[in-house]
Design an enzyme around this catalytic site. Structure first.
Site, mmCIF file in Angstrom:
data_model
loop_
_atom_site.group_PDB
_atom_site.id
_atom_site.type_symbol
_atom_site.label_atom_id
_atom_site.label_comp_id
_atom_site.label_asym_id
_atom_site.label_seq_id
_atom_site.Cartn_x
_atom_site.Cartn_y
_atom_site.Cartn_z
ATOM 1 N N GLU A 153 -49.534 12.743 7.334
ATOM 2 C CA GLU A 153 -50.480 11.258 8.289
ATOM 3 C C GLU A 153 -49.720 10.258 8.185
ATOM 4 O OE1 GLU A 153 -53.818 14.240 9.849
ATOM 5 O OE2 GLU A 153 -54.532 12.426 8.347
ATOM 6 N N GLU A 305 -52.943 20.583 11.833
ATOM 7 C CA GLU A 305 -53.971 21.359 11.584
ATOM 8 C C GLU A 305 -54.006 20.716 12.490
ATOM 9 O OE1 GLU A 305 -54.799 17.909 8.771
ATOM 10 O OE2 GLU A 305 -53.013 17.691 7.722
#
Length: 656
Positions: A153, A305
Site C-alpha cells: 500500500e 486484501e
C-alpha cells in the site's frame, strides 16, 4: 511477462496475509491444519517483518522464515513473499532521522506506526535494496514461492529537503529549463517567478493558496518517486534465473498513485478493497473498484486484501452479516479476480489492528467467520478450473485519469463540494444499476472497441486526449460527458471559451458563459422527457448546433440547457439525481446497441458474465427469484437449473 497462472495453474487463489512472527511457533501447526480445512491455497508472508528479519543494521534472522517457507511447502500451500519495506524498523528512524518523512508544515512524521519513510531518501532506498537482495537470494528458488509482493500500500508523501532535491531533478527532466517551468506553472501570477532551480521547493504549507500547477506536478512527482521505489525492488527480485510474477497492492481508488502508469510495471495487478457493510451502496462500490482494477490489469487480477468481518478504521465498524463476505468474494470473481485474499489469517491479539477481523477470528475455529471462510474456500475450489484465466468483456468504458483528479483537488476552485471520486461513483452506479458491465479506461487509450464511452467529469484534458475523444465520436462511437470536462489543459491552464474548442464543436456548444456550482443540499429542477433534480453543479451554456434535451427551471438559469445532444455526443452540465442519470445512460447505451446482461432483473440482483459463465448475485435484503431463459448447470451446487433461479439472502448462483 509472467502471469498469475504461470505460478498457480488454472485455479483461483484463496488465502490472506499470514504474520507468524506475531505468534508463538507452537501455533503454526494449528494454523496449517485450519488453513487446509478452509481450502487456503496461498498466504502472503513477510509484509511487516523487517524488524524481525533485520533486528539490527546489517544483521539477518531468516531461521523463522525458513521454517515457515518449508512448512507451507510440506502442506501444499503457496507463498506470496513480500519485501518488508513498507515498515522500516525503529532503529532506522533513530539512527537515520533523514529517512523519516516531513509533513507539509515541516514537522517530522515519526516512527511508531508504518509507512514512515521518505520515498526519496537514499538511505532508506539503500537499506530496502539490501534486504530485498538477501530475500531474493535466499528464497528465489524455494518451491513454496508463487510470486513476489513488493512493499505494501504505497501511500507516503514527503516534503523534506531530500524530497525537494529529488523534485527539482524530476522537474528538470520534465521541463529542461527554468523558463519552461515558469511558463507551465504560470509564475507571472503573484510574483512567483523562479530564476534558478535551487529556488524551487515542494508545495509546502504557505500563507495562502499555493500554485495549483506546482501542486499538480508534485502529485505527479510523488507517484513517480514511489514507483521508483517499487521498480527498484521489482528489478532485484526478478534478476534471478527463476522469473516469478511480481505485484504490489493498490489501495482502492486512492489519490496518490497514477495506477494506469503503475499497472504497466506489474505482472499482476492487485487491490485491497474494503466496502462498508453499513453503506447501502457498498456492492456497487465494490463492483467499481473491481472494474477499475480489472481494466488496469487488462485481464485477470487479484484481491490482495479484504475484510473477513469488521474493520477498525471507520468511526463505527460494523461486522459483515452472515453470507455477505461470500457474496462480495464471488462478486470479485465474477468481475475478473483470479485470487481472493484477506487481511489477515489470524486476528491479532495486540497492536493497532486487534479489532480488525481475520479469517480466523478471536472466536477461533468454532466461530462464524471461520465457518464462512471455509465455505468460500470450497466455492472457489469448485469454480477455479472453469473460471480462472477467463475474461469479462464490456461495450462501455468509463474514463478516469489521476491527473484530472489531482488538478480537481486544487485549493482555489469553484466548489469544494465537487469531490471527484463521488462523481465517478455516481456515474458508475447508474450503469451498474442499469445492468451494464463497465470497463474503465484512460482518455488516451484506444476506445474504438467500445460502443459507448462515458466521461463523468474530467476537468483537465491534454491535447492527445481531446483529439482521441473527437476521433472516437467521428468514428461512430457514442460519447456521454459530464460537467466541467475539458476546461483545462495538461498544465491546468483554462481553455478559451470555458472548454476546449474541439470539444465545444463536438458537443455543439458555442461558449460556456459561467460555471454555476450549487450549494450543498440545494438543487434545480430540470424539464425534459421526464423532470429530474439537478444537483451539485450547473452551467450557463450557449449552444450552436446542439439539441437541448433538458432545461433548467428556477432561478437565474431558467430556460437554459442542462442536457445537450449533438449527434452521438451528449453533454450533461450537472449531476442528475441517481434515477435520472441511470435513465439517461441506459437510453444512450440502448441506442448504441448495448444490452444489459439480463433484461428486467429484480431490484437488488447483479448479473455479470465472465467467459461462458453467468454470475447471479443477490444484494437485496431478502431472497430473490430470477428468471433465466434456458437450461443451465449451476456450478456451486452441481445441479441443473431449468426455470426460475431462487437465491437466498446474499445468495449466489453461477450458471454454465
Amino acid at each position: 511477462m509472467p502471469s498469475l497462472h504461470d505460478a498457480t495453474g488454472p485455479r483461483v487463489l484463496f488465502g490472506g496475509d499470514y504474520n507468524p512472527e506475531q505468534w508463538p511457533e507452537e501455533t503454526w501447526a494449528d494454523d496449517v491444519r485450519l488453513m487446509k480445512r478452509a481450502g487456503v491455497t496461498s498466504v502472503t508472508v513477510g509484509v511487516f517483518s523487517w524488524a524481525r528479519i533485520e533486528p539490527r543494521p546489517g544483521e539477518r534472522d531468516f531461521g523463522w522464515l525458513d521454517r515457515i517457507m518449508d512448512l507451507m511447502h510440506r502442506h501444499g500451500i503457496g507463498v506470496v513473499l513480500a519485501t518488508p519495506t513498507a515498515s522500516p524498523p525503529a532503529w532506522m528512524g533513530s539512527l537515520h532521522p533523514e529517512t523519516l518523512p516531513r509533513a507539509e508544515d515541516g514537522s517530522v512524521v515519526w516512527y511508531g506506526s508504518r509507512q514512515h519513510f521518505c520515498p526519496s531518501s537514499p538511505v532508506y532506498r539503500r537499506y530496502a535494496a539490501a534486504i530485498t537482495r538477501d530475500l531474493a537470494a535466499r528464497y528465489g528458488d524455494h518451491p513454496a514461492l508463487l510470486m513476489w509482493h513488493v512493499n505494501n500500500e504505497y501511500c507516503t508523501f514527503c516534503w523534506c529537503d531530500g524530497t525537494a532535491r529529488h523534485f527539482r531533478r524530476w522537474l528538470r527532466d520534465r521541463y529542461t529549463t527554468v523558463d519552461a517551468l515558469n511558463e507551465a506553472w504560470g509564475t507571472a501570477f503573484w510574483s512567483q517567478r523562479y530564476d534558478t532551480w535551487e529556488e524551487v521547493i515542494p508545495p509546502r504549507k504557505a500563507q495562502y493558496l499555493r500554485n495549483p500547477a506546482c501542486t499538480l506536478d508534485f502529485r505527479r512527482f510523488t507517484s513517480d518517486a514511489l514507483l521508483e521505489c517499487y521498480t527498484a525492488e521489482r528489478d532485484i527480485v526478478t534478476a534471478g534465473a527463476r522469473r516469478l510474477p511480481v505485484t504490489t497492492n493498490f489501495m482502492p481508488f486512492w489519490i496518490g498513485q497514477d495506477a494506469w502508469t503503475w499497472a504497466a510495471q506489474e505482472d499482476v495487478v492487485s487491490v485491497d478493497v474494503y466496502p462498508d457493510p453499513a453503506d447501502p451502496h457498498a456492492a456497487q462500490y465494490g463492483a467499481m473498484i473491481q472494474d477499475m482494477t480489472r481494466s488496469q490489469a487488462r485481464g485477470p487480477w487479484m484481491v490482495m486484501e479484504q475484510a473477513a468481518g469488521a474493520v477498525n478504521f471507520r468511526r463505527v465498524n460494523v461486522p459483515k452479516p452472515r453470507g455477505l463476505g461470500r457474496l462480495w468474494s464471488l462478486q470479485a470473481v465474477a468481475r475478473g479476480a483470479d485470487a481472493v485474499c484477506h487481511f489477515q489469517w489470524r486476528q491479532s491479539r495486540q497492536g493497532a489492528e486487534k479489532f480488525h477481523s481475520a479469517m480466523l477470528s478471536h472466536a477461533g475455529e468454532h466461530g462464524r467467520t471461520y465457518r464462512e471462510i471455509t465455505r468460500i474456500g470450497a466455492d472457489l475450489a469448485r469454480l477455479g478450473p472453469r473460471v480462472a484465466g477467463t475474461t469479462v468483456t464490456s461495450d462501455v468504458a468509463l474514463l478516469h485519469d489521476w491527473n484530472s483528479w489531482w488538478a480537481d483537488e486544487q485549493e482555489g476552485r469553484p466548489s469544494a463540494d465537487v469531490h471527484y471520486p463521488t462523481v465517478v461513483r455516481a456515474w458508475h452506479r447508474a450503469l451498474w444499476e442499469a445492468g451494464v458491465t463497465t470497463d474503465f479506461a484512460h482518455p488516451e487509450h484506444d476506445l474504438a472497441r467500445y460502443r459507448v464511452v462515458v466521461v463523468p467529469h474530467l476537468y483537465l484534458l491534454g491535447d492527445t486526449a481531446v483529439d482521441n475523444l473527437v476521433a472516437y465520436v467521428h468514428g461512430g462511437g457514442t460519447l456521454v460527458s459530464g460537467f466541467l470536462t475539458g476546461a483545462a489543459d495538461e498544465d491546468d491552464r483554462i481553455r478559451p471559451g470555458g472548454m476546449d474548442e474541439r470539444l465545444r464543436d463536438l458537443f455543439g456548444i458555442r461558449v460556456v458563459h459561467e460555471w454555476w456550482p450549487l450549494p450543498a443540499g440545494e438543487g434545480l429542477t430540470c424539464d425534459g422527457p421526464r423532470p429530474f433534480r439537478a444537483t451539485l453543479w450547473a452551467e450557463e451554456l450557449e449552444t450552436s448546433t446542439a439539441r437541448t434535451v433538458a432545461t433548467y427551471r428556477g432561478g437565474e438559469l431558467t430556460g437554459m440547457p442542462a442536457v445537450l445532444r449533438n449527434g452521438r455526443a451528449w453533454y450533461v452540465s450537472t449531476l442528475p439525481e441517481p434515477a435520472a442519470l441511470r435513465e439517461l445512460l441506459a437510453r444512450a447505451a440502448d441506442e448504441a446497441g448495448v444490452r444489459p446482461v439480463l433484461e428486467n432483473p429484480p431490484p437488488g440482483l447483479e448479473a455479470v458474465r465472465r467467459g461462458d459463465l453467468l454470475f447471479l448475485l443477490n444484494h437485496a435484503d431478502g431472497p430473490l427469484t430470477v428468471t433465466v431463459p434456458g437450461r443451465h448447470h449451476e456450478l456451486l451446487t452441481g445441479g441443473l437449473v431449468d426455470g426460475p433461479v431462487h437465491l437466498e439472502r446474499h445468495g449466489v448462483a453461477v450458471l454454465a
